[in-house]
Design a protein around this motif. Structure first.
Motif, PDB file in Angstrom:
ATOM      1  N   GLU A 297       0.826  -1.214   0.000  1.00 10.31           N
ATOM      2  CA  GLU A 297       0.000   0.000   0.000  1.00 10.31           C
ATOM      3  C   GLU A 297       0.857   1.261   0.000  1.00 10.31           C
ATOM      4  O   GLU A 297       0.560   2.226  -0.710  1.00 10.31           O
ATOM      5  CB  GLU A 297      -0.932  -0.013   1.214  1.00 10.31           C
ATOM      6  CG  GLU A 297      -2.012  -1.073   1.118  1.00 10.31           C
ATOM      7  CD  GLU A 297      -2.784  -1.271   2.409  1.00 10.31           C
ATOM      8  OE1 GLU A 297      -3.840  -1.922   2.375  1.00 10.31           O
ATOM      9  OE2 GLU A 297      -2.333  -0.779   3.474  1.00 10.31           O
ATOM     10  N   GLU A 298       1.955   1.236   0.756  1.00  8.68           N
ATOM     11  CA  GLU A 298       2.863   2.389   0.783  1.00  8.68           C
ATOM     12  C   GLU A 298       3.563   2.539  -0.568  1.00  8.68           C
ATOM     13  O   GLU A 298       3.702   3.657  -1.088  1.00  8.68           O
ATOM     14  CB  GLU A 298       3.889   2.201   1.904  1.00  8.68           C
ATOM     15  CG  GLU A 298       4.990   3.239   1.954  1.00  8.68           C
ATOM     16  CD  GLU A 298       4.490   4.672   2.123  1.00  8.68           C
ATOM     17  OE1 GLU A 298       5.240   5.599   1.748  1.00  8.68           O
ATOM     18  OE2 GLU A 298       3.359   4.883   2.621  1.00  8.68           O
ATOM     19  N   ASP A 299       3.998   1.424  -1.152  1.00  8.99           N
ATOM     20  CA  ASP A 299       4.654   1.476  -2.469  1.00  8.99           C
ATOM     21  C   ASP A 299       3.688   1.980  -3.546  1.00  8.99           C
ATOM     22  O   ASP A 299       4.087   2.743  -4.433  1.00  8.99           O
ATOM     23  CB  ASP A 299       5.190   0.091  -2.856  1.00  8.99           C
ATOM     24  CG  ASP A 299       6.425  -0.301  -2.063  1.00  8.99           C
ATOM     25  OD1 ASP A 299       7.008   0.573  -1.401  1.00  8.99           O
ATOM     26  OD2 ASP A 299       6.798  -1.490  -2.108  1.00  8.99           O
ATOM     27  N   MET A 300       2.425   1.563  -3.469  1.00 10.28           N
ATOM     28  CA  MET A 300       1.435   2.037  -4.442  1.00 10.28           C
ATOM     29  C   MET A 300       1.223   3.539  -4.313  1.00 10.28           C
ATOM     30  O   MET A 300       1.076   4.249  -5.324  1.00 10.28           O
ATOM     31  CB  MET A 300       0.098   1.313  -4.249  1.00 10.28           C
ATOM     32  CG  MET A 300       0.002  -0.033  -4.940  1.00 10.28           C
ATOM     33  SD  MET A 300       0.263   0.009  -6.728  1.00 10.28           S
ATOM     34  CE  MET A 300      -1.162   0.943  -7.277  1.00 10.28           C
ATOM     35  N   ARG A 301       1.212   4.026  -3.068  1.00 14.17           N
ATOM     36  CA  ARG A 301       1.065   5.471  -2.844  1.00 14.17           C
ATOM     37  C   ARG A 301       2.236   6.218  -3.486  1.00 14.17           C
ATOM     38  O   ARG A 301       2.038   7.214  -4.193  1.00 14.17           O
ATOM     39  CB  ARG A 301       1.000   5.764  -1.341  1.00 14.17           C
ATOM     40  CG  ARG A 301       0.744   7.230  -0.996  1.00 14.17           C
ATOM     41  CD  ARG A 301       0.924   7.505   0.484  1.00 14.17           C
ATOM     42  NE  ARG A 301       2.294   7.278   0.917  1.00 14.17           N
ATOM     43  CZ  ARG A 301       3.308   8.104   0.684  1.00 14.17           C
ATOM     44  NH1 ARG A 301       3.121   9.228   0.004  1.00 14.17           N
ATOM     45  NH2 ARG A 301       4.518   7.824   1.118  1.00 14.17           N
TER      46      ARG A 301
END
Length: 201
Positions: free
Chosen positions: A112-116
């Motif tokens: 989720e952090e990488d997608m952000r």
């Protein structure tokens, strides 16, 4: 008996159950702890395997030597070789399963952090921001040299929390039931495994 109604003392239940999983209305609700009891050769393993097959599990851990003799029956279940523990006298089995479940939660948070970060980077690129304003880490992380383009991060379960189960088959009398009572703790606290630091349930 006299009844007295007091104000401001109403019990307000949470909106949803922690770790709840959508299942067929005619099926058991998840999370659940299921105990199959019966005499020798009464079909306990067959019943449990069929129950596991009917529920929406992504990953199943199997504990017990029965995996080897029932492998053909278990082939349709999502059991990976690394999730099989045939030695039910190995006291580290519970810790290994708990760690694997927590790693799934950690992997989801990282995804989720990488997608952000990926979306922010792509917005800057589409907005005409110079590459010099980009973070080097982002450029290196998301650039696929074999495709010569930026690619989004990948997640084993496509950005959703996996539904997992553990089956202990023919383990009665093994050391896994001895102290410290890790198996008891696993069963009573099953819906709290793989917890997140944020407020998601």
């Amino acid at each position: 008996m006299n009844e007295k109604r007091l104000s401001n003392l109403d019990i307000v239940p949470p909106g949803q159950t922690s770790g709840a999983v959508a299942t067929d209305p005619d099926q058991i609700e998840l999370p659940a702890v299921v105990l199959a009891c019966g005499r020798f050769r009464s079909g306990k393993t067959v019943a449990v395997v069929n129950l596991l097959r009917m529920l929406p599990f992504d990953r199943i851990f199997w504990v017990g030597t029965t995996y080897l003799s029932n492998k053909k029956m278990l082939d349709d279940l999502p059991i990976s070789p690394e999730d099989v523990f045939v030695d039910s006298d190995d006291m580290s089995v519970i810790d290994q399963i708990t760690s694997a479940v927590q790693k799934e939660a950690d992997d989801l948070v990282k995804y989720e952090e990488d997608m952000r970060r990926y979306r922010q980077m792509m917005q800057r690129l589409k907005g005409g921001s110079a590459l010099s304003s980009m973070q080097d880490d982002d450029l290196l992380t998301f650039f696929d040299s074999s495709l010569n383009m930026f690619t989004p991060p990948k997640h084993r379960w496509n950005g959703r929390r996996p539904v997992m189960a553990v089956c202990f088959d023919d383990c009665l009398g093994s050391l896994i039931f001895s102290r410290p009572r890790k198996l008891n703790k696993l069963c009573t606290g099953t819906r709290h495994l793989g917890s997140f630091e944020d407020d998601r349930i």
